[in-house]
Design a protein around this motif. Sequence first.
Motif, PDB file in Angstrom:
ATOM      1  N   LEU B  52       0.790  -1.211   0.021  1.00  0.00           N
ATOM      2  CA  LEU B  52       0.093   0.013  -0.103  1.00  0.00           C
ATOM      3  C   LEU B  52       0.697   1.184  -0.058  1.00  0.00           C
ATOM      4  CD1 LEU B  52      -2.819   1.466   0.237  1.00  0.00           C
ATOM      5  CD2 LEU B  52      -2.970   0.902   2.471  1.00  0.00           C
ATOM      6  N   ARG B  53       2.038   1.311   0.665  1.00  0.00           N
ATOM      7  CA  ARG B  53       2.739   2.424   0.754  1.00  0.00           C
ATOM      8  C   ARG B  53       3.143   2.941  -0.766  1.00  0.00           C
ATOM      9  NH1 ARG B  53       5.784  -0.460   4.843  1.00  0.00           N
ATOM     10  NH2 ARG B  53       4.702   0.153   6.585  1.00  0.00           N
ATOM     11  N   ARG B  54       3.220   1.821  -1.625  1.00  0.00           N
ATOM     12  CA  ARG B  54       3.763   2.439  -3.157  1.00  0.00           C
ATOM     13  C   ARG B  54       2.489   3.205  -3.658  1.00  0.00           C
ATOM     14  NH1 ARG B  54       4.395  -3.551  -4.897  1.00  0.00           N
ATOM     15  NH2 ARG B  54       5.749  -4.127  -3.120  1.00  0.00           N
ATOM     16  N   TYR B  55       1.339   3.046  -3.105  1.00  0.00           N
ATOM     17  CA  TYR B  55       0.078   3.789  -3.837  1.00  0.00           C
ATOM     18  C   TYR B  55      -0.427   4.866  -2.949  1.00  0.00           C
ATOM     19  CZ  TYR B  55       0.491  -0.295  -6.690  1.00  0.00           C
ATOM     20  OH  TYR B  55       1.064  -1.331  -7.561  1.00  0.00           O
ATOM     21  N   THR B  56       0.170   5.456  -1.958  1.00  0.00           N
ATOM     22  CA  THR B  56      -0.292   6.519  -1.316  1.00  0.00           C
ATOM     23  C   THR B  56       0.861   7.390  -0.556  1.00  0.00           C
ATOM     24  OG1 THR B  56      -1.860   7.434   0.396  1.00  0.00           O
ATOM     25  CG2 THR B  56      -0.734   5.274   0.833  1.00  0.00           C
ATOM     26  N   ALA B  57       0.675   8.682  -0.368  1.00  0.00           N
ATOM     27  CA  ALA B  57       1.614   9.553   0.346  1.00  0.00           C
ATOM     28  C   ALA B  57       1.083   9.677   2.017  1.00  0.00           C
ATOM     29  CB  ALA B  57       1.955  10.765  -0.278  1.00  0.00           C
ATOM     30  N   MET B  58      -0.028   8.857   2.318  1.00  0.00           N
ATOM     31  CA  MET B  58      -0.370   8.747   3.769  1.00  0.00           C
ATOM     32  C   MET B  58       0.520   7.827   4.508  1.00  0.00           C
ATOM     33  SD  MET B  58      -4.506   8.784   3.607  1.00  0.00           S
ATOM     34  CE  MET B  58      -4.754   8.598   5.363  1.00  0.00           C
ATOM     35  N   GLU B  59       0.762   7.983   5.585  1.00  0.00           N
ATOM     36  CA  GLU B  59       1.615   7.075   6.450  1.00  0.00           C
ATOM     37  C   GLU B  59       0.717   5.684   6.753  1.00  0.00           C
ATOM     38  OE1 GLU B  59       4.124   6.667  10.714  1.00  0.00           O
ATOM     39  OE2 GLU B  59       3.470   8.645   9.664  1.00  0.00           O
ATOM     40  N   VAL B  60       1.260   4.600   6.072  1.00  0.00           N
ATOM     41  CA  VAL B  60       0.780   3.228   6.197  1.00  0.00           C
ATOM     42  C   VAL B  60       1.271   2.434   7.324  1.00  0.00           C
ATOM     43  CG1 VAL B  60       0.025   1.192   5.028  1.00  0.00           C
ATOM     44  CG2 VAL B  60       0.187   3.495   3.697  1.00  0.00           C
ATOM     45  N   LEU B  61       0.623   1.777   8.316  1.00  0.00           N
ATOM     46  CA  LEU B  61       1.122   1.171   9.452  1.00  0.00           C
ATOM     47  C   LEU B  61       0.136  -0.133   9.539  1.00  0.00           C
ATOM     48  CD1 LEU B  61       0.910   4.101  11.846  1.00  0.00           C
ATOM     49  CD2 LEU B  61       3.137   3.043  11.150  1.00  0.00           C
ATOM     50  N   GLU B  62       1.128  -1.174  10.061  1.00  0.00           N
ATOM     51  CA  GLU B  62       0.139  -2.315  10.747  1.00  0.00           C
ATOM     52  C   GLU B  62      -0.151  -1.868  12.019  1.00  0.00           C
ATOM     53  OE1 GLU B  62       1.023  -6.778  10.100  1.00  0.00           O
ATOM     54  OE2 GLU B  62       1.627  -6.377  12.023  1.00  0.00           O
ATOM     55  N   ALA B  63      -1.509  -2.141  12.198  1.00  0.00           N
ATOM     56  CA  ALA B  63      -1.811  -1.638  13.540  1.00  0.00           C
ATOM     57  C   ALA B  63      -1.357  -2.386  14.627  1.00  0.00           C
ATOM     58  CB  ALA B  63      -3.392  -1.789  13.830  1.00  0.00           C
ATOM     59  N   SER B  64      -0.703  -1.836  15.577  1.00  0.00           N
ATOM     60  CA  SER B  64      -0.006  -2.522  16.717  1.00  0.00           C
ATOM     61  C   SER B  64      -0.808  -2.099  17.785  1.00  0.00           C
ATOM     62  CB  SER B  64       1.614  -2.081  16.823  1.00  0.00           C
ATOM     63  OG  SER B  64       1.528  -0.951  16.991  1.00  0.00           O
ATOM     64  N   GLU B  65      -0.546  -3.184  18.867  1.00  0.00           N
ATOM     65  CA  GLU B  65      -1.148  -3.158  20.075  1.00  0.00           C
ATOM     66  C   GLU B  65      -1.253  -1.831  21.083  1.00  0.00           C
ATOM     67  OE1 GLU B  65      -3.216  -4.824  22.535  1.00  0.00           O
ATOM     68  OE2 GLU B  65      -1.236  -4.911  23.567  1.00  0.00           O
ATOM     69  N   LYS B  66      -2.124  -1.101  21.380  1.00  0.00           N
ATOM     70  CA  LYS B  66      -2.101  -0.361  22.062  1.00  0.00           C
ATOM     71  C   LYS B  66      -1.505   1.149  21.455  1.00  0.00           C
ATOM     72  CE  LYS B  66      -3.187  -2.194  26.036  1.00  0.00           C
ATOM     73  NZ  LYS B  66      -4.035  -3.127  25.436  1.00  0.00           N
ATOM     74  N   CYS B  67      -1.502   1.208  20.161  1.00  0.00           N
ATOM     75  CA  CYS B  67      -1.059   2.492  19.490  1.00  0.00           C
ATOM     76  C   CYS B  67      -2.228   3.313  19.352  1.00  0.00           C
ATOM     77  CB  CYS B  67      -0.426   2.158  18.052  1.00  0.00           C
ATOM     78  SG  CYS B  67      -1.602   1.828  16.739  1.00  0.00           S
ATOM     79  N   VAL B  68      -1.889   4.743  19.402  1.00  0.00           N
ATOM     80  CA  VAL B  68      -2.757   5.710  19.308  1.00  0.00           C
ATOM     81  C   VAL B  68      -3.013   6.044  18.151  1.00  0.00           C
ATOM     82  CG1 VAL B  68      -3.282   7.991  20.245  1.00  0.00           C
ATOM     83  CG2 VAL B  68      -2.214   6.636  21.452  1.00  0.00           C
ATOM     84  N   VAL B  69      -4.356   5.938  17.449  1.00  0.00           N
ATOM     85  CA  VAL B  69      -4.617   6.587  15.961  1.00  0.00           C
ATOM     86  C   VAL B  69      -4.677   7.944  16.011  1.00  0.00           C
ATOM     87  CG1 VAL B  69      -5.915   4.300  15.650  1.00  0.00           C
ATOM     88  CG2 VAL B  69      -7.120   6.351  16.289  1.00  0.00           C
ATOM     89  N   GLU B  70      -3.894   8.498  14.749  1.00  0.00           N
ATOM     90  CA  GLU B  70      -3.721   9.669  14.587  1.00  0.00           C
ATOM     91  C   GLU B  70      -4.175  10.092  13.108  1.00  0.00           C
ATOM     92  OE1 GLU B  70       0.598   9.755  15.225  1.00  0.00           O
ATOM     93  OE2 GLU B  70       0.317  10.250  17.521  1.00  0.00           O
ATOM     94  N   PRO B  71      -4.436  11.410  12.665  1.00  0.00           N
ATOM     95  CA  PRO B  71      -4.781  11.659  11.427  1.00  0.00           C
ATOM     96  C   PRO B  71      -3.795  11.313  10.461  1.00  0.00           C
ATOM     97  CG  PRO B  71      -5.230  13.468  13.141  1.00  0.00           C
ATOM     98  CD  PRO B  71      -4.499  12.420  13.743  1.00  0.00           C
ATOM     99  N   GLY B  72      -3.990  11.266   9.162  1.00  0.00           N
ATOM    100  CA  GLY B  72      -2.971  11.135   8.204  1.00  0.00           C
ATOM    101  C   GLY B  72      -2.382   9.879   8.218  1.00  0.00           C
ATOM    102  N   LYS B  73      -3.019   8.928   8.799  1.00  0.00           N
ATOM    103  CA  LYS B  73      -2.211   7.669   8.793  1.00  0.00           C
ATOM    104  C   LYS B  73      -3.597   6.598   8.680  1.00  0.00           C
ATOM    105  CE  LYS B  73       1.248   8.972  12.269  1.00  0.00           C
ATOM    106  NZ  LYS B  73       1.852   8.790  13.652  1.00  0.00           N
ATOM    107  N   ILE B  74      -2.876   5.375   7.887  1.00  0.00           N
ATOM    108  CA  ILE B  74      -3.528   4.252   7.741  1.00  0.00           C
ATOM    109  C   ILE B  74      -3.074   3.157   8.550  1.00  0.00           C
ATOM    110  CG2 ILE B  74      -4.380   2.658   5.992  1.00  0.00           C
ATOM    111  CD1 ILE B  74      -3.727   4.976   3.569  1.00  0.00           C
ATOM    112  N   TYR B  75      -4.293   2.584   8.994  1.00  0.00           N
ATOM    113  CA  TYR B  75      -3.997   1.480  10.051  1.00  0.00           C
ATOM    114  C   TYR B  75      -4.546   0.058   9.559  1.00  0.00           C
ATOM    115  CZ  TYR B  75      -2.595   5.299  13.003  1.00  0.00           C
ATOM    116  OH  TYR B  75      -2.079   6.281  13.630  1.00  0.00           O
ATOM    117  N   LEU B  76      -3.541  -0.815   9.229  1.00  0.00           N
ATOM    118  CA  LEU B  76      -4.276  -2.106   8.898  1.00  0.00           C
ATOM    119  C   LEU B  76      -4.120  -3.140   9.821  1.00  0.00           C
ATOM    120  CD1 LEU B  76      -2.166  -1.882   5.387  1.00  0.00           C
ATOM    121  CD2 LEU B  76      -4.390  -1.791   5.570  1.00  0.00           C
ATOM    122  N   ALA B  77      -5.357  -3.864   9.822  1.00  0.00           N
ATOM    123  CA  ALA B  77      -5.144  -4.851  10.812  1.00  0.00           C
ATOM    124  C   ALA B  77      -4.542  -6.033  10.423  1.00  0.00           C
ATOM    125  CB  ALA B  77      -6.744  -5.644  11.143  1.00  0.00           C
ATOM    126  N   PRO B  78      -3.839  -6.628  11.306  1.00  0.00           N
ATOM    127  CA  PRO B  78      -2.683  -7.709  11.229  1.00  0.00           C
ATOM    128  C   PRO B  78      -3.542  -8.977  10.870  1.00  0.00           C
ATOM    129  CG  PRO B  78      -2.656  -7.237  13.664  1.00  0.00           C
ATOM    130  CD  PRO B  78      -3.331  -6.200  12.846  1.00  0.00           C
TER     131      PRO B  78
END
Lengths: 279, 191
Positions: B52-78
Motif C-alpha cells: 500500500l505504501r507504494r500507492y499513497t503518500a499517507m503514512e501506512v502502518l500495521e496496527a499494533s497493540e495500544k497504538c494511538v490512532v492519528e490523522p493522516g495515517k492508515i492502520y491495517l489489521a494484522p
Amino acid sequence: MKIQEIENIEISLLLEAIYGRYGYDFRDYARATVERRSRLFAKNTGLKSISELIPRIMRDEMFFERLVKEFSITVTELFRDPSSYKELKLKVFPILKTYPFIKIWHAGCATGEEVYSLAILLKQEGLYDKATIYATDFNDEALEVAKNGIYSIDNMKQCTANYLAAGGTDALSDYYYAKHESVIFDKALRKNVMFANHNLTTDGIFGEMHLVMCKNVLIYFNKTLQNKVLNLFCDSLIHSGYLCLGSKESILFTDVENKFENIDKGERIFRKITGTANV
Amino acid sequence: MSDYSAIVMGMSAGGMEVLINIFLNLDKSFPLPVIIVQHLHPMHKSELPDILRRYTAMEVLEASEKCVVEPGKIYLAPADYHLLVERDATISLSNDEKVNYSRPSIDLLFESAAYVWGDKLIGILFTGANNDGAEGIKAIKKYGGLTIAENPDTAEYSAMPGSAVDTGCVDLIYSKEEIKLYLEKLSVDKL
C-alpha cells in the motif's frame, strides 16, 4: 448524555460489581473486548442492556459462572504461531540444556493445546525429563480440558502443518491417537505438567522459572495490568531466564523494557538481563 | 473543523484493487485516521502495508497493540487478529473466535469504532464475497455515524456491500471512484 457514554458507565459498574461480589478483577482488561462480550452475553440471555446484567450477577452465582466463561479466552490451537516455537527450539532450548533441571511456567494456557505443543518439542530435544511445566489458567473448565488432552480432529491438518513449520522432527501422530472425532494425546506428555488455577490479575509468584510462556494473553489487558503482569513474570524468572510472548505482543514501552533483551527477529522472545528471581 | 474524527473501512475479495486506488491522491495532511480490515489468509505474513505504501503518500502502518490512532495515517489489521478500537482512541488486538468465519472481522472493528466515535465516525464497506460488515454498518448507523457502501452493481464482488445495503442502514451508495473523490474532498475541506 450520548448512549455510548451511558454504556461506558454501565460496563464500569458491571466490572465493579463482579470484583466486589466475586473477586474476579476485569477492571483493567482491554475494555473493547470485555464490552463486546458483555453485550453478547446480555443479548444471548435476553437482556436489553448491560446494566440489566448487574442485579442478576449480584444474586445468581450460576449466572455469574456463565459470564466468567464468556469472559475467559479459550481460543488456541496446537503450535499456534509456529515460528515462535522454531525460535524457542533454536535459541532457547540449547541454553536450557545447560541446566540440571528446568522449570517452565505456561501462564494463561486455556485448553492446553500449546502446553502439549511445548511438551512434544521438549521431548524431541531430550529436555522433557528434567522439565517441570506449570500450566495455569483462571478458567477451571478450560483447565479440565487441558488435563484430559482430548481435542477435536477437525483442525488436525492445519495443526500438523504448524507442527512441521515449528520444526517438529518426527510424526505428530506419534504423540496422539485418533478416536471417533477426537485426538487423544499421550498421557506421558503430561507426566511433568502441573495444571493449576492461577489468576494473573490477582495471584502472585509461585516459583523460580527458567522460561515463562504467555501468548496472546497480554493483548486482553490494559497498560496498567500489562505492566503488573510483566513485572510478575520478570520477578518469577531467574537471571538470564526467558519470556516468550504472542506474535503481536511486546515489552516495548512497558515497565520491564530495560530488564530484558530481545533474542529473536520477531521480537517476542526476551531474555532477562537483570537480577535473580524475587521468590 | 471537520464533522468527523475517524474513518473505518472493510473489504474482502477484490479489496486490493480498492486499496491501491483510493488513497493515490492523499497524503499525510489527510485530516482523519483511517482504520482498515482487509480479510487475509491467517498464515499469510502480511506484506499489505509495504504494498500500500507504494500507492499513497499517507503514512501506512500495521496496527499494533495500544497504538494511538492519528490523522493522516492508515492502520491495517494484522492477519489472524481482530482489531478493536478503545475509547481512548488506541488499538486493541484480540485473538477471539472468528466472527463471520473471519479474523480479523469487519463487524468487530466497525462496532467498537461506533461506540468510540458515535456520530463522528464514517464507515465504508467495499467489495467482498461474504457478509462480514453488515452488522457493523448497522451499529455505526445506530450510534449516529455516516455509512457508505460501495455500489454492489459496480463492486468486484457484490455480496458484502449488498448485504450492508440490505440492512437499510447505508446512507450513501457510491462507486469506488466516487468514494475516492469523496475522500479527496474531505481532505480539501480541512485546508
